[in-house]
Design a protein around this motif. Sequence first.
Motif, mmCIF file in Angstrom:
data_model
loop_
_atom_site.group_PDB
_atom_site.id
_atom_site.type_symbol
_atom_site.label_atom_id
_atom_site.label_comp_id
_atom_site.label_asym_id
_atom_site.label_seq_id
_atom_site.Cartn_x
_atom_site.Cartn_y
_atom_site.Cartn_z
ATOM 1 N N PRO A 168 11.151 12.880 -7.434
ATOM 2 C CA PRO A 168 10.598 14.067 -6.778
ATOM 3 C C PRO A 168 10.009 15.015 -7.817
ATOM 4 O O PRO A 168 10.383 14.977 -8.995
ATOM 5 C CB PRO A 168 11.834 14.689 -6.124
ATOM 6 C CG PRO A 168 12.943 14.348 -7.076
ATOM 7 C CD PRO A 168 12.602 12.970 -7.629
ATOM 8 N N ASN A 169 9.096 15.866 -7.396
ATOM 9 C CA ASN A 169 8.649 16.952 -8.261
ATOM 10 C C ASN A 169 8.045 18.075 -7.427
ATOM 11 O O ASN A 169 7.653 17.871 -6.292
ATOM 12 C CB ASN A 169 7.653 16.477 -9.334
ATOM 13 C CG ASN A 169 6.418 15.826 -8.784
ATOM 14 O OD1 ASN A 169 5.858 16.253 -7.782
ATOM 15 N ND2 ASN A 169 5.957 14.768 -9.445
ATOM 16 N N TYR A 170 8.033 19.270 -8.021
ATOM 17 C CA TYR A 170 7.499 20.465 -7.353
ATOM 18 C C TYR A 170 8.021 20.562 -5.914
ATOM 19 O O TYR A 170 7.263 20.581 -4.949
ATOM 20 C CB TYR A 170 5.974 20.463 -7.379
ATOM 21 C CG TYR A 170 5.401 20.491 -8.769
ATOM 22 C CD1 TYR A 170 5.470 21.639 -9.552
ATOM 23 C CD2 TYR A 170 4.798 19.355 -9.319
ATOM 24 C CE1 TYR A 170 4.952 21.661 -10.843
ATOM 25 C CE2 TYR A 170 4.277 19.364 -10.604
ATOM 26 C CZ TYR A 170 4.351 20.531 -11.362
ATOM 27 O OH TYR A 170 3.833 20.545 -12.640
ATOM 28 N N CYS A 171 9.330 20.621 -5.778
ATOM 29 C CA CYS A 171 9.943 20.552 -4.453
ATOM 30 C C CYS A 171 9.911 21.872 -3.690
ATOM 31 O O CYS A 171 10.254 21.897 -2.508
ATOM 32 C CB CYS A 171 11.381 20.057 -4.587
ATOM 33 S SG CYS A 171 11.489 18.331 -5.154
ATOM 34 N N GLN A 172 9.518 22.946 -4.341
ATOM 35 C CA GLN A 172 9.302 24.214 -3.647
ATOM 36 C C GLN A 172 7.988 24.802 -4.135
ATOM 37 O O GLN A 172 7.808 25.006 -5.333
ATOM 38 C CB GLN A 172 10.443 25.202 -3.913
ATOM 39 C CG GLN A 172 11.789 24.757 -3.394
ATOM 40 C CD GLN A 172 12.846 25.819 -3.608
ATOM 41 O OE1 GLN A 172 12.764 26.935 -3.098
ATOM 42 N NE2 GLN A 172 13.867 25.473 -4.377
ATOM 43 N N ARG A 173 7.094 25.075 -3.216
ATOM 44 C CA ARG A 173 5.794 25.666 -3.550
ATOM 45 C C ARG A 173 5.556 26.892 -2.673
ATOM 46 O O ARG A 173 5.506 26.748 -1.454
ATOM 47 C CB ARG A 173 4.666 24.649 -3.335
ATOM 48 C CG ARG A 173 4.706 23.466 -4.297
ATOM 49 C CD ARG A 173 3.532 22.543 -3.984
ATOM 50 N NE ARG A 173 3.473 21.373 -4.818
ATOM 51 C CZ ARG A 173 2.801 21.295 -5.983
ATOM 52 N NH1 ARG A 173 2.143 22.341 -6.426
ATOM 53 N NH2 ARG A 173 2.794 20.187 -6.676
ATOM 54 N N GLY A 216 13.372 21.466 -11.795
ATOM 55 C CA GLY A 216 14.528 22.248 -11.367
ATOM 56 C C GLY A 216 14.540 22.527 -9.882
ATOM 57 O O GLY A 216 15.610 22.520 -9.249
ATOM 58 N N THR A 217 13.376 22.743 -9.294
ATOM 59 C CA THR A 217 13.303 23.027 -7.857
ATOM 60 C C THR A 217 13.716 21.832 -7.012
ATOM 61 O O THR A 217 13.986 21.982 -5.820
ATOM 62 C CB THR A 217 11.880 23.460 -7.454
ATOM 63 O OG1 THR A 217 10.943 22.429 -7.822
ATOM 64 C CG2 THR A 217 11.494 24.765 -8.129
ATOM 65 N N PRO A 254 14.642 19.179 -1.719
ATOM 66 C CA PRO A 254 15.499 19.681 -2.797
ATOM 67 C C PRO A 254 16.942 19.189 -2.658
ATOM 68 O O PRO A 254 17.523 19.220 -1.568
ATOM 69 C CB PRO A 254 15.419 21.202 -2.633
ATOM 70 C CG PRO A 254 14.096 21.438 -1.977
ATOM 71 C CD PRO A 254 13.925 20.281 -1.037
ATOM 72 N N GLY A 255 17.489 18.709 -3.747
ATOM 73 C CA GLY A 255 18.866 18.242 -3.767
ATOM 74 C C GLY A 255 19.064 16.825 -3.304
ATOM 75 O O GLY A 255 20.149 16.264 -3.457
ATOM 76 N N GLU A 256 18.023 16.205 -2.752
ATOM 77 C CA GLU A 256 18.122 14.834 -2.245
ATOM 78 C C GLU A 256 17.543 13.872 -3.275
ATOM 79 O O GLU A 256 16.352 13.580 -3.296
ATOM 80 C CB GLU A 256 17.373 14.710 -0.912
ATOM 81 C CG GLU A 256 17.948 15.562 0.205
ATOM 82 C CD GLU A 256 19.353 15.126 0.601
ATOM 83 O OE1 GLU A 256 19.628 13.906 0.565
ATOM 84 O OE2 GLU A 256 20.172 15.995 0.926
#
Length: 226
Positions: free
Chosen positions: A87-92, A123-124, A32-34
């Motif tokens: 990136p996608n789905y960075c928090q699961r 967004g994540t 996330p954020g990178e």
Amino acid sequence: MFRRFAAPLLGLVMAGVVAGSASAQDHRQNAPGEFDFYVLALSWSPSFCQAASERGNSGRGIQTQCAGRPFSFVVHGLWPQYDRGFPNYCQRPSPRLDRKVMTSMLDLMPAPGLIYNEWDKHGTCSGLGARAYFETTRKARAAVKIPAEYLELADTRLVAPADIEDAFIKANPGLSSSAIAVTCDSKRLSEVRICMSKDLQFRACEEIDRRACRRDKVVMPPVRGG
């Protein structure tokens, strides 16, 4: 595709896949954020609604966008990107999106399911909390002026993707042809995608530009009620 409605909404406009296969990942691997930059994706709502009607789709999510007030360009999403890949789905599982945040975005993204999905998938990856991410999305949209001729399009047009690009470039000082891409389906305009730095300045994005529509002409259905 969206967790709130069975019918896909706007996700069928490439579903945020703007920079090649998700398997072609950057070494940062969905941290996330990178990421390197954003893509602001603006979907031509009349194309989406016309395609949905042809398929016989009439779910609640479709009706939210297509049976209410007329829309021209709507925000599909603000997508973090790598220079190669995305990136996608960075928090699961993703942090739950507050309903108040969702409803605050309906003027720009007229479908609850879309908003929930964009938070989960894109967004994540922003490194921002949900409220800050959607505030950033609103700021990104505010930074782009829609050409006047597309705001209340009353008749179907057959237009060249290059002419759509030129209209946006003319309306937005600092926007260059290397920072914008027009996408299409088999016959209609789908989206205008604009690349922006993390501080929401227009920037070049070779890979996004390479994946633009290659048709000589595309159909722009009129704005509903226009």
